[in-house]
Design a protein around this motif. Sequence first.
Motif, PDB file in Angstrom:
ATOM      1  N   ASP A  56     -38.648 -16.099 -52.032  1.00 52.05           N
ATOM      2  CA  ASP A  56     -38.254 -15.634 -50.697  1.00 52.05           C
ATOM      3  C   ASP A  56     -39.454 -15.109 -49.904  1.00 52.05           C
ATOM      4  O   ASP A  56     -39.433 -14.028 -49.322  1.00 52.05           O
ATOM      5  CB  ASP A  56     -37.165 -14.569 -50.797  1.00 52.05           C
ATOM      6  CG  ASP A  56     -36.429 -14.381 -49.490  1.00 52.05           C
ATOM      7  OD1 ASP A  56     -36.403 -15.338 -48.698  1.00 52.05           O
ATOM      8  OD2 ASP A  56     -35.896 -13.278 -49.259  1.00 52.05           O
ATOM      9  N   ARG A  57     -40.522 -15.897 -49.894  1.00 53.44           N
ATOM     10  CA  ARG A  57     -41.756 -15.570 -49.166  1.00 53.44           C
ATOM     11  C   ARG A  57     -42.077 -16.690 -48.191  1.00 53.44           C
ATOM     12  O   ARG A  57     -41.968 -17.867 -48.513  1.00 53.44           O
ATOM     13  CB  ARG A  57     -42.942 -15.405 -50.126  1.00 53.44           C
ATOM     14  CG  ARG A  57     -42.746 -14.421 -51.230  1.00 53.44           C
ATOM     15  CD  ARG A  57     -42.887 -13.029 -50.701  1.00 53.44           C
ATOM     16  NE  ARG A  57     -42.472 -12.079 -51.698  1.00 53.44           N
ATOM     17  CZ  ARG A  57     -43.215 -11.104 -52.141  1.00 53.44           C
ATOM     18  NH1 ARG A  57     -44.420 -10.942 -51.650  1.00 53.44           N
ATOM     19  NH2 ARG A  57     -42.756 -10.279 -53.029  1.00 53.44           N
ATOM     20  N   ASP A  58     -42.510 -16.320 -47.004  1.00 51.94           N
ATOM     21  CA  ASP A  58     -42.826 -17.309 -45.976  1.00 51.94           C
ATOM     22  C   ASP A  58     -44.221 -17.906 -46.111  1.00 51.94           C
ATOM     23  O   ASP A  58     -44.481 -18.992 -45.592  1.00 51.94           O
ATOM     24  CB  ASP A  58     -42.703 -16.686 -44.590  1.00 51.94           C
ATOM     25  CG  ASP A  58     -41.269 -16.328 -44.254  1.00 51.94           C
ATOM     26  OD1 ASP A  58     -40.363 -16.939 -44.848  1.00 51.94           O
ATOM     27  OD2 ASP A  58     -41.055 -15.441 -43.402  1.00 51.94           O
ATOM     28  N   ILE A  59     -45.114 -17.239 -46.791  1.00 52.68           N
ATOM     29  CA  ILE A  59     -46.502 -17.693 -46.869  1.00 52.68           C
ATOM     30  C   ILE A  59     -46.627 -19.029 -47.604  1.00 52.68           C
ATOM     31  O   ILE A  59     -47.510 -19.835 -47.304  1.00 52.68           O
ATOM     32  CB  ILE A  59     -47.399 -16.606 -47.516  1.00 52.68           C
ATOM     33  CG1 ILE A  59     -48.872 -16.941 -47.337  1.00 52.68           C
ATOM     34  CG2 ILE A  59     -47.082 -16.436 -48.976  1.00 52.68           C
ATOM     35  CD1 ILE A  59     -49.356 -16.715 -45.949  1.00 52.68           C
ATOM     36  N   TYR A  60     -45.703 -19.296 -48.528  1.00 55.17           N
ATOM     37  CA  TYR A  60     -45.762 -20.548 -49.277  1.00 55.17           C
ATOM     38  C   TYR A  60     -45.432 -21.744 -48.392  1.00 55.17           C
ATOM     39  O   TYR A  60     -45.925 -22.842 -48.625  1.00 55.17           O
ATOM     40  CB  TYR A  60     -44.829 -20.488 -50.487  1.00 55.17           C
ATOM     41  CG  TYR A  60     -45.280 -19.485 -51.508  1.00 55.17           C
ATOM     42  CD1 TYR A  60     -46.359 -19.762 -52.337  1.00 55.17           C
ATOM     43  CD2 TYR A  60     -44.654 -18.260 -51.639  1.00 55.17           C
ATOM     44  CE1 TYR A  60     -46.789 -18.852 -53.272  1.00 55.17           C
ATOM     45  CE2 TYR A  60     -45.077 -17.328 -52.571  1.00 55.17           C
ATOM     46  CZ  TYR A  60     -46.145 -17.632 -53.379  1.00 55.17           C
ATOM     47  OH  TYR A  60     -46.580 -16.723 -54.298  1.00 55.17           O
TER      48      TYR A  60
END
Length: 89
Positions: A56-60
């Motif tokens: 649940d991370r946007d950086i990926y």
Amino acid sequence: MLKFAIVLAFGCIGTALLLNFWRLLRGPGPTDRILALDTMYVNTTALLVLLGLHLDRDIYFEAALLIALMGFVGTVALCKYLLRGDIIE
């Protein structure tokens, strides 16, 4: 249920990545190797998107976009080199 689907997708795409790497090493010709490398870029992008969903991370997602862009440019450059022997005209 979603966690199970993500883990299953990790396994399937990871296996595809390993098979593409085998084709990259053992490919009979340079065109097969370029195609395997291009498919490895796509699989790596898919793995990063799955990792972003899992953690649940946007950086990926941004990293996946950059790898996809670099993969496209690299594939075009390698194909142009194979066809013409020179990248810049």
